[in-house]
Design a protein around this motif. Structure first.
Motif, short mmCIF file in Angstrom:
data_model
loop_
_atom_site.label_atom_id
_atom_site.label_comp_id
_atom_site.label_asym_id
_atom_site.label_seq_id
_atom_site.Cartn_x
_atom_site.Cartn_y
_atom_site.Cartn_z
N UNK A 159 45.82 46.90 38.60
CA UNK A 159 44.83 47.65 39.31
C UNK A 159 44.91 48.91 38.42
N UNK A 160 45.95 49.53 38.22
CA UNK A 160 45.93 50.84 37.78
C UNK A 160 45.52 51.15 36.52
N UNK A 161 45.86 50.16 35.43
CA UNK A 161 45.60 50.36 34.00
C UNK A 161 44.99 49.35 33.53
N UNK A 162 43.64 49.83 33.39
CA UNK A 162 42.58 49.02 32.73
C UNK A 162 42.46 48.95 31.29
N UNK A 183 47.80 39.75 48.44
CA UNK A 183 47.24 40.02 47.04
C UNK A 183 46.23 40.72 46.65
N UNK A 184 45.41 40.46 47.44
CA UNK A 184 43.87 41.26 47.29
C UNK A 184 43.24 40.67 46.28
N UNK A 185 43.17 39.35 45.96
CA UNK A 185 42.42 38.65 44.72
C UNK A 185 41.01 38.36 45.33
N UNK A 186 40.73 38.19 46.46
CA UNK A 186 39.25 37.87 47.10
C UNK A 186 38.96 38.77 48.12
N UNK A 202 35.68 37.34 44.10
CA UNK A 202 36.82 37.68 43.35
C UNK A 202 36.70 39.34 43.32
N UNK A 203 37.85 39.63 43.57
CA UNK A 203 37.99 41.25 43.32
C UNK A 203 38.11 41.76 41.99
N UNK A 204 38.24 42.73 41.66
CA UNK A 204 38.33 43.25 40.11
C UNK A 204 39.65 42.83 39.61
N UNK A 205 40.81 42.87 40.51
CA UNK A 205 41.86 42.38 40.23
C UNK A 205 41.92 40.66 40.16
N UNK A 208 42.58 35.80 36.96
CA UNK A 208 42.04 34.51 36.60
C UNK A 208 41.90 34.67 35.00
N UNK A 209 41.38 35.79 34.54
CA UNK A 209 41.05 35.82 33.05
C UNK A 209 42.48 35.72 32.34
N UNK A 210 43.36 36.56 32.71
CA UNK A 210 44.58 36.67 31.98
C UNK A 210 45.49 35.18 32.07
N UNK A 211 45.50 34.61 33.25
CA UNK A 211 46.59 33.58 33.54
C UNK A 211 45.68 31.90 33.60
N UNK A 212 44.43 32.10 33.06
CA UNK A 212 43.89 30.60 33.24
C UNK A 212 44.55 29.44 32.62
#
Length: 356
Positions: A92-95, A298-301, A321-324, A329-333
């Motif tokens: 969340x902190x480092x985009x 975790x605040x994923x949705x 989906x939240x931004x996180x 999903x994008x990183x771990x699909x």
């Protein structure tokens, strides 16, 4: 923490976690320098400040996700939170940069005690125990699939008692699924009682009986068998099937990934509000907490309002989906597809192609 910082549960950043722990930048830096990763990264208060504010951190090693991944566990220990909260807050902190890479969990080795228990059994007892364990595993998978398909499924304490035999002629009532397994291994009905009760005396299974109505045999007595934790450990050790270590600490369980995948598949419109309910929200929904005093989700949705035409009022709420959540999903699909290959992820590649 959400009251003190104004941050909703499941949306914490790295600075929120430090505030909640009541630590200064200097104190965090000192704690991290006590770890090998902290010394390698030459952690300082100014570097922690840059990390928390999304700025570039000085030092070549800070750009290596394998190295920063080694800092996650010490940081989690310093803040008194699970590893997955550090990873989520970091993302969340480092985009726009790769998140820390955590080493996979090590495959646990079979204990010498469990292996000795297995080797103390004769060949017939080993065959029974091994097939009971496999039947238990297959039934667990079936129950999970029923829950995913939103079909009724009995509680584990009910289905784990597996039908072993029916006290009636097999020519009338046939064979149980467990008996069919044993028959394929060349083991037939004679000796069932003595073998299973020998396993029970060793604490490897529990044997019970009940009565059921059979369409051909009327009221019949069934013999049920449930493998114990000790029995499962012995069978795994003897058959060379060590316990699955499970996903890495920052990844979702099979159940929760299935829920997130459903929400992701409904993007961009979102999943209807009444199609996502139950305990999963306490682990992945923004604003939820598992129990009193427990960790935030975790605040994923998140439940997002959908306005009526003209924007006059809220017509409905939908889960998105939240931004996180999108970044997760994008990183771990690809990893999830390997871990849980039976979960449908059709249509999620578009999210995986997005930039963090």
């Amino acid at each position: 923490m959400d009251v003190l910082t104004g941050t909703a549960r499941g949306q914490e950043t790295l600075i929120d976690l430090r505030y909640a722990a009541g630590l200064t930048l200097e104190r965090v830096a000192a704690l991290l320098r006590a770890s090998p990763a902290g010394r390698e990264l030459r952690v300082s208060a100014s570097k922690i400040s840059s990390l928390e504010n999304g700025r570039s951190v000085r030092g070549r090693r800070w750009q290596d996700p394998d190295v920063t991944g080694q800092l996650v566990a010490p940081l989690a220990k310093a803040y008194g939170v699970p590893v997955r909260m550090i990873v989520d807050a970091w993302m969340r902190t480092r985009h726009g940069e790769q998140s820390p890479t955590l080493a996979p969990r090590k495959m646990p080795e079979a204990s010498a005690k469990a292996l000795a228990t297995w080797e103390a059994l004769n060949e017939r007892q080993q065959t029974y125990l091994g097939e009971i364990m496999r039947e238990d595993r297959m039934t667990a998978t079936e129950m999970w699939m029923r829950r995913v398909q939103r079909l009724p499924a009995p509680k584990a304490q009910q289905w784990r008692s597996l039908p072993l035999a029916v006290q009636a002629p097999s020519s009338v009532v046939g064979h149980t699924r467990l008996q069919e397994r044993l028959r394929r291994r060349g083991v037939h009905d004679p000796g069932v009682g003595s073998t299973v009760h020998a396993l029970e005396r060793r604490g490897l299974v529990v044997v019970t009986e009940d009565s059921v109505e059979h369409p051909a045999g009327g009221t019949v007595v069934r013999v049920l068998v449930e493998i114990t934790r000790r029995g499962r450990a012995a069978a795994r050790a003897g058959l060379g099937e060590p316990r699955d270590p499970g996903p890495a600490a920052h990844l979702l369980s099979e159940w929760l990934w299935g829920v997130v995948a459903r929400v992701a598949a409904a993007e961009p419109d979102g999943l209807e509000d009444d199609l996502l309910a139950g305990r999963s929200l306490f682990f992945i929904g923004v604003g939820y907490r598992g129990k009193s005093g427990g960790r935030a989700s975790r605040g994923l949705v998140d439940s997002v309002p959908v306005m009526a035409p003209g924007g006059t009022h809220v017509a409905e709420y939908r889960w998105r989906l939240t931004r996180l959540g999108r970044r997760h999903v994008a990183e771990y699909l690809d990893i999830y597809r390997e871990l849980y290959s039976h979960i449908d992820t059709t249509g999620l590649d578009g999210i995986a192609d997005e930039q963090p």
